[in-house]
Design a protein around this motif. Structure first.
Motif, PDB file in Angstrom:
ATOM      1  N   ALA A   1      13.885  12.138  19.469  1.00 41.42           N
ATOM      2  CA  ALA A   1      12.546  12.260  20.047  1.00 41.42           C
ATOM      3  C   ALA A   1      12.014  10.899  20.483  1.00 41.42           C
ATOM      4  O   ALA A   1      11.412  10.771  21.557  1.00 41.42           O
ATOM      5  CB  ALA A   1      11.596  12.905  19.029  1.00 41.42           C
ATOM      6  N   MET A   2      12.240   9.881  19.670  1.00 41.68           N
ATOM      7  CA  MET A   2      11.774   8.541  20.029  1.00 41.68           C
ATOM      8  C   MET A   2      12.495   8.038  21.276  1.00 41.68           C
ATOM      9  O   MET A   2      11.865   7.449  22.165  1.00 41.68           O
ATOM     10  CB  MET A   2      11.988   7.560  18.877  1.00 41.68           C
ATOM     11  N   ASP A   3      13.788   8.261  21.356  1.00 49.61           N
ATOM     12  CA  ASP A   3      14.538   7.855  22.545  1.00 49.61           C
ATOM     13  C   ASP A   3      13.986   8.537  23.793  1.00 49.61           C
ATOM     14  O   ASP A   3      13.816   7.905  24.844  1.00 49.61           O
ATOM     15  CB  ASP A   3      16.019   8.195  22.383  1.00 49.61           C
ATOM     16  N   ALA A   4      13.696   9.836  23.680  1.00 51.67           N
ATOM     17  CA  ALA A   4      13.162  10.585  24.823  1.00 51.67           C
ATOM     18  C   ALA A   4      11.779  10.078  25.203  1.00 51.67           C
ATOM     19  O   ALA A   4      11.442   9.955  26.391  1.00 51.67           O
ATOM     20  CB  ALA A   4      13.109  12.075  24.488  1.00 51.67           C
ATOM     21  N   ALA A   5      10.960   9.756  24.204  1.00 52.16           N
ATOM     22  CA  ALA A   5       9.613   9.261  24.475  1.00 52.16           C
ATOM     23  C   ALA A   5       9.659   7.920  25.196  1.00 52.16           C
ATOM     24  O   ALA A   5       8.919   7.698  26.167  1.00 52.16           O
ATOM     25  CB  ALA A   5       8.826   9.141  23.167  1.00 52.16           C
ATOM     26  N   PHE A   6      10.528   7.023  24.737  1.00 49.12           N
ATOM     27  CA  PHE A   6      10.603   5.711  25.382  1.00 49.12           C
ATOM     28  C   PHE A   6      11.229   5.805  26.770  1.00 49.12           C
ATOM     29  O   PHE A   6      10.884   5.018  27.663  1.00 49.12           O
ATOM     30  CB  PHE A   6      11.353   4.716  24.498  1.00 49.12           C
TER      31      PHE A   6
END
Length: 259
Positions: A38-43
């Motif tokens: 999720a963090m990778d997708a957000a960034f």
């Protein structure tokens, strides 16, 4: 189109500022694989959105910013001799993000949490924040870029003390060595982070992104990341790497063999 985020990772847009929150306070904001994705997708979305100029990364609650990987998920991987981390050996957290990232540290910033922070640009901490890399105490090494980044961000002797003893630093010590930019009362943490983000947003976004990109690219950290990944493999495949986290979960002293 908005991204679908799990409850454990929040992604909010306030004008030109993206706010990303590790949202698992009941588990000291320890990361699961779902949260990492999720963090990778957000960034990735943050990078592509021209209307977003600055990101703030923080943790829910006031006990922990992030305490690293969830051991319940990590131990089976360690038992199988798997090394955790980025598949691309030349990348580490946020190493290819050229928009500014501010960290708002509220509590424990340890293990993987501190590795995330090292990939950010400006760090604001609450007075009770704690920083550390305890991996060696559990038969592991912090292979998320720390061996490459930390000695460049703080004095060598202090970086080695953190890496070799596994002991923590309080907020004042972290500020004194230049690991963080500012200490504020916990109730003012996000307000201060927002003020700083808004100050950056007053500048030309192209100039700001270019200034960061030059600073990041000239450091040429990729070769160090490859070396870190390769050498860390012998640790993650060892008996000690299985014994340390197991002993921690069983609340006993580990029996290290050096093998």
């Amino acid at each position: 189109m908005s991204l679908q985020m799990p409850e454990t990772f929040k992604y909010e847009k306030r004008g030109k500022i993206a706010i990303m929150t590790v949202n698992r306070p009941d588990a000291m904001n320890a990361f699961t694989e779902e949260m990492l994705s999720a963090m990778d997708a957000a960034f990735e979305d943050f990078q592509k959105d021209d209307d977003l100029w600055v990101a703030i990364l923080t943790g829910a609650g006031d006990k922990s910013f992030c305490s690293g990987m969830d051991l319940g998920e990590a131990i089976p991987k360690l038992n199988a001799g798997e090394q955790m981390g980025y598949e691309d050996h030349t990348k580490r957290p946020f190493s290819d993000v050229f928009k500014p990232i501010i960290t708002a540290v509220n509590g424990f910033c340890i293990a993987g949490g501190m590795e995330f922070m090292q990939g950010t640009d400006i760090r604001i901490a609450a007075e009770h924040a704690t920083f550390g890399l305890g991996e060696v105490r559990f038969g592991l090494v912090p292979a998320g870029g720390t061996h490459v980044r930390l000695p460049r961000q703080i004095p060598w002797a202090v970086a080695m003390e953190l890496l070799l003893t596994g002991e923590n630093l309080d907020a004042k010590r972290a500020y004194d060595i230049g690991l963080i930019n500012k200490i504020v009362p916990k109730e003012e943490l996000m307000e201060e982070a927002m003020k700083l983000a808004e100050k950056i947003c007053m500048n030309s976004p192209l100039a700001v992104r270019t200034a960061k990109e030059i600073a990041v690219r000239q450091a040429s950290l990729e070769a160090g990341f490859v070396l870190e990944k390769a050498l860390a493999a012998r640790v993650f495949g060892s008996h000690d790497a299985q014994e340390g986290p197991k002993a921690f979960m069983e609340r006993r002293k580990p029996n290290f063999t050096g093998k």
